[in-house]
Design an enzyme around this catalytic site. Structure first.
Site, PDB file in Angstrom:
ATOM      1  N   PHE A  27      15.036 -10.340  22.151  1.00  0.00           N
ATOM      2  CA  PHE A  27      14.050 -11.396  22.362  1.00  0.00           C
ATOM      3  C   PHE A  27      14.629 -12.668  22.970  1.00  0.00           C
ATOM      4  O   PHE A  27      13.872 -13.604  23.239  1.00  0.00           O
ATOM      5  CB  PHE A  27      13.369 -11.755  21.032  1.00  0.00           C
ATOM      6  CG  PHE A  27      12.728 -10.584  20.354  1.00  0.00           C
ATOM      7  CD1 PHE A  27      11.819  -9.776  21.027  1.00  0.00           C
ATOM      8  CD2 PHE A  27      13.047 -10.272  19.045  1.00  0.00           C
ATOM      9  CE1 PHE A  27      11.230  -8.703  20.408  1.00  0.00           C
ATOM     10  CE2 PHE A  27      12.455  -9.191  18.418  1.00  0.00           C
ATOM     11  CZ  PHE A  27      11.546  -8.396  19.096  1.00  0.00           C
ATOM     12  N   GLY A  28      15.922 -12.721  23.157  1.00  0.00           N
ATOM     13  CA  GLY A  28      16.453 -13.980  23.668  1.00  0.00           C
ATOM     14  C   GLY A  28      17.941 -13.952  23.930  1.00  0.00           C
ATOM     15  O   GLY A  28      18.569 -12.898  23.969  1.00  0.00           O
ATOM     16  N   ASP A  69      20.524  -4.905   6.956  1.00  0.00           N
ATOM     17  CA  ASP A  69      21.094  -4.403   8.212  1.00  0.00           C
ATOM     18  C   ASP A  69      22.587  -4.758   8.295  1.00  0.00           C
ATOM     19  O   ASP A  69      23.059  -5.275   9.301  1.00  0.00           O
ATOM     20  CB  ASP A  69      20.341  -4.956   9.417  1.00  0.00           C
ATOM     21  CG  ASP A  69      20.638  -4.169  10.703  1.00  0.00           C
ATOM     22  OD1 ASP A  69      21.139  -3.020  10.604  1.00  0.00           O
ATOM     23  OD2 ASP A  69      20.368  -4.683  11.793  1.00  0.00           O
TER      24      ASP A  69
END
Length: 278
Positions: free
Chosen positions: A20-21, A133
């Protein structure tokens, strides 16, 4: 670009890129210090789940940022199109890069990293947050080589009366109860940290397959092996800790606090028994 961000920081070179970036090195006009700026393009967020992950991370970091082994959040800037998160700059190679460019680590080096990682995980769990994660890519190091647990986009809040659900994580490192679609608790992080320890000591992960599906099947079987060729030189204490972290029975699996009290961690990876210390 957010005007307030531009007034307070000079954005420099790109140092990372995600879904996303982009992550940039930046310099504070006030202090002159270097930081990381994670700039997320909100226009790339395709659904509510993506938006929730992006919005959740700074809130969780703000709650956890008072620990030396968790990535420190300094400021958040937001405008119509972008969310900018200012954090510690971790300019040293991450654990993934270290493990793919060098032989397996010594037990003392692996124990030092696991001690810092378990300390960060225990801090998360005491604050009612599961990372979900844990993997080498998310284990960063700053310029002083201090470990920083990062990327809380998959993290979730929990408490003693409610369990978590949802399949999140990375194939090689995810706990079997997650893949089985069951509700689970924060000990999924301990399983993942155990896989990281196994990788540090051997150079490969304990469960793998040619496809993601085969890897998931191997994880669910959870048949932990120590191939003699590689593990002959690994201490009994290290293998004992691995069995207690990569344990299918969640009730018997160690907590992060128990990792910190294990003799192998207390002795810094030295293969002395506790009786040798008296």
């Amino acid at each position: 670009m957010c005007e307030k961000l531009k007034r307070e920081y000079q954005l420099c070179e790109e140092i990372g890129r995600g879904r996303f970036g982009v992550v940039y090195r930046c310099i504070s006009f006030v202090s002159g210090g270097s930081f990381a700026c994670k700039s997320i393009d909100k226009r790339l967020l395709s659904d509510a789940v993506d938006r929730e992950c992006v919005e959740k991370e700074p809130k969780i970091l703000q709650q956890l940022s008072n620990h030396p082994n968790v990535l420190q959040l300094y400021q958040v800037f937001e405008d119509e199109n972008y969310l900018h998160i200012i954090t510690d700059l971790c300019s040293s190679p991450d654990l993934y890069h270290r493990l793919t460019t060098s032989p397996p680590l010594s037990e003392t080096a692996a124990a030092s990293i696991l001690h810092s990682l378990a300390s960060a995980i225990a801090h998360c769990h005491r604050n009612g947050i599961a990372h979900r994660d844990i993997k080498p890519d998310n284990i960063l190091f700053d310029s002083r080589n201090k470990l920083k647990l990062a990327d809380f986009g998959s993290a979730e809040w929990f408490n003693g009366t409610t369990m978590m659900s949802g399949v999140v994580g990375t194939p090689y490192y995810v706990a079997p109860e997650v893949l089985l679609g069951r509700e689970y608790d924060e000990k999924v992080d301990v399983w993942s940290a155990g896989v990281v320890l196994y990788l540090m000591l051997s150079g490969f992960v304990p469960f793998y397959g040619e496809t993601a599906g085969e890897t998931f099947e191997a994880v669910v079987r959870g048949n932990l092996r120590f191939p003699t060729k590689v593990f002959r030189s690994v201490s009994v204490e290290a293998k004992d800790l691995l069995r207690k972290m990569i344990c299918k029975d969640v009730s018997r699996r160690f907590s992060a606090e128990q990792i910190l009290r294990h003799p192998w961690i207390i002795n810094g990876g030295e293969t002395r028994s506790m009786t040798d210390l008296t």
